[in-house]
Motif scaffolding. Structure first.
Motif, PDB file in Angstrom:
ATOM      1  N   VAL A   1       0.836  -1.204   0.000  1.00  0.00           N
ATOM      2  CA  VAL A   1       0.000   0.000   0.000  1.00  0.00           C
ATOM      3  C   VAL A   1       0.871   1.253   0.000  1.00  0.00           C
ATOM      4  N   VAL A   2       1.926   1.250   0.817  1.00  0.00           N
ATOM      5  CA  VAL A   2       2.833   2.400   0.880  1.00  0.00           C
ATOM      6  C   VAL A   2       3.526   2.618  -0.465  1.00  0.00           C
ATOM      7  N   THR A   3       4.000   1.545  -1.089  1.00  0.00           N
ATOM      8  CA  THR A   3       4.664   1.653  -2.386  1.00  0.00           C
ATOM      9  C   THR A   3       3.709   2.195  -3.439  1.00  0.00           C
ATOM     10  N   LEU A   4       2.474   1.717  -3.434  1.00  0.00           N
ATOM     11  CA  LEU A   4       1.472   2.190  -4.383  1.00  0.00           C
ATOM     12  C   LEU A   4       1.212   3.683  -4.206  1.00  0.00           C
TER      13      LEU A   4
ATOM     14  N   LEU B   1       2.125  -5.535  -8.077  1.00  0.00           N
ATOM     15  CA  LEU B   1       1.684  -4.557  -7.071  1.00  0.00           C
ATOM     16  C   LEU B   1       1.802  -5.097  -5.649  1.00  0.00           C
ATOM     17  N   LEU B   2       2.014  -6.402  -5.504  1.00  0.00           N
ATOM     18  CA  LEU B   2       2.193  -7.010  -4.187  1.00  0.00           C
ATOM     19  C   LEU B   2       3.679  -7.111  -3.868  1.00  0.00           C
TER      20      LEU B   2
ATOM     21  N   VAL C   1     -10.268  -1.558  -0.020  1.00  0.00           N
ATOM     22  CA  VAL C   1     -11.576  -0.914  -0.181  1.00  0.00           C
ATOM     23  C   VAL C   1     -11.857  -0.022   1.026  1.00  0.00           C
ATOM     24  N   PRO C   2     -12.688   1.020   0.834  1.00  0.00           N
ATOM     25  CA  PRO C   2     -13.076   1.856   1.977  1.00  0.00           C
ATOM     26  C   PRO C   2     -13.765   1.011   3.048  1.00  0.00           C
TER      27      PRO C   2
ATOM     28  N   SER D   1      -8.093   4.201  -8.023  1.00  0.00           N
ATOM     29  CA  SER D   1      -7.707   3.990  -9.420  1.00  0.00           C
ATOM     30  C   SER D   1      -6.928   2.702  -9.618  1.00  0.00           C
ATOM     31  N   ALA D   2      -6.313   2.203  -8.567  1.00  0.00           N
ATOM     32  CA  ALA D   2      -5.403   1.063  -8.703  1.00  0.00           C
ATOM     33  C   ALA D   2      -6.121  -0.262  -8.859  1.00  0.00           C
ATOM     34  N   GLY D   3      -7.285  -0.425  -8.254  1.00  0.00           N
ATOM     35  CA  GLY D   3      -7.949  -1.721  -8.269  1.00  0.00           C
ATOM     36  C   GLY D   3      -7.264  -2.670  -7.289  1.00  0.00           C
TER      37      GLY D   3
END
Length: 198
Positions: free
Chosen positions: A14-17, A126-127, A142-143, A118-120
């Motif tokens: 998540v941080v990298t994204l 992405l992992l 997700v929220p 936007s990332a999905g």
């Protein structure tokens, strides 16, 4: 999914994204935020010389882990067949922005939402590779729904003041256990015996 490193790998993912999105949206200039994976100790050190959080920043804080009850029965049934226990988890995250003025903090939170939406799902490159992911593994970001009193309780457990935060949920992060032998079929053999005459 793999073993005990999966949770930390999701946090790093998540941080990298977020950081990749910040660089794409704000390619130059000193006012670009940096995303960091942080905890209560890091919140307490803001403003000190050894602080992890340096304004402007967006923190990703995992304040709770819970079992994903929607998928647990299916994984338990599979474990009964192949001997590999699996525990599906949800990571409850709080995203908070840190800056000198509230307008900037709201902008950074808005930008973080834009990047995440936007990332999905997180999958493939992405992992973070430290998670030991299997082909096809996916984690949704997700929220999350978090009541105001629950948000306040999360901050009451820390010494830092309340911060405007946005709750997100990472699901499903599966932790695999060690394989145990699956018992084979039980066969009952009946042996007839007779008493010998005296």
């Amino acid at each position: 999914m793999a073993g005990y490193r999966a949770l930390a790998a999701v946090g790093r993912s998540v941080v990298t994204l977020l950081n990749a999105g910040f660089r794409a949206e704000i390619p130059d200039g000193p006012r670009r935020p940096e995303a960091v994976l942080a905890g209560p100790v890091d919140f307490d050190r803001v403003g000190t010389t050894d602080a992890l959080i340096r304004r402007p920043a967006v923190t990703v804080y995992c304040y709770r882990l819970s079992v994903d009850h929607d998928t647990r029965p299916a994984w338990a049934a599979l474990a009964a067949q192949d001997g590999l226990p699996r525990l599906p988890l949800r990571m409850h995250l709080l995203l908070a922005a840190w800056d000198e003025v509230v307008e900037s903090e709201l902008e950074w939170l808005g930008l973080a939402v834009r990047i995440l939406e936007s990332a999905g799902p997180l999958t493939g490159p992405l992992l973070d590779p430290t998670g030991g992911w299997l082909p096809g593994d996916t984690v949704q970001i997700v929220p999350d729904e978090l009541a105001m009193d629950s948000m306040s309780e999360a901050f009451q457990a820390m010494t830092t003041d309340y911060r405007l935060s946005l709750p997100y949920l990472a699901r499903v992060v599966r932790i695999d256990g060690r394989r145990f032998p699956v018992p084979g079929e039980v066969t009952t053999v009946a042996v007839a015996t007779s008493e010998l005459p005296r």
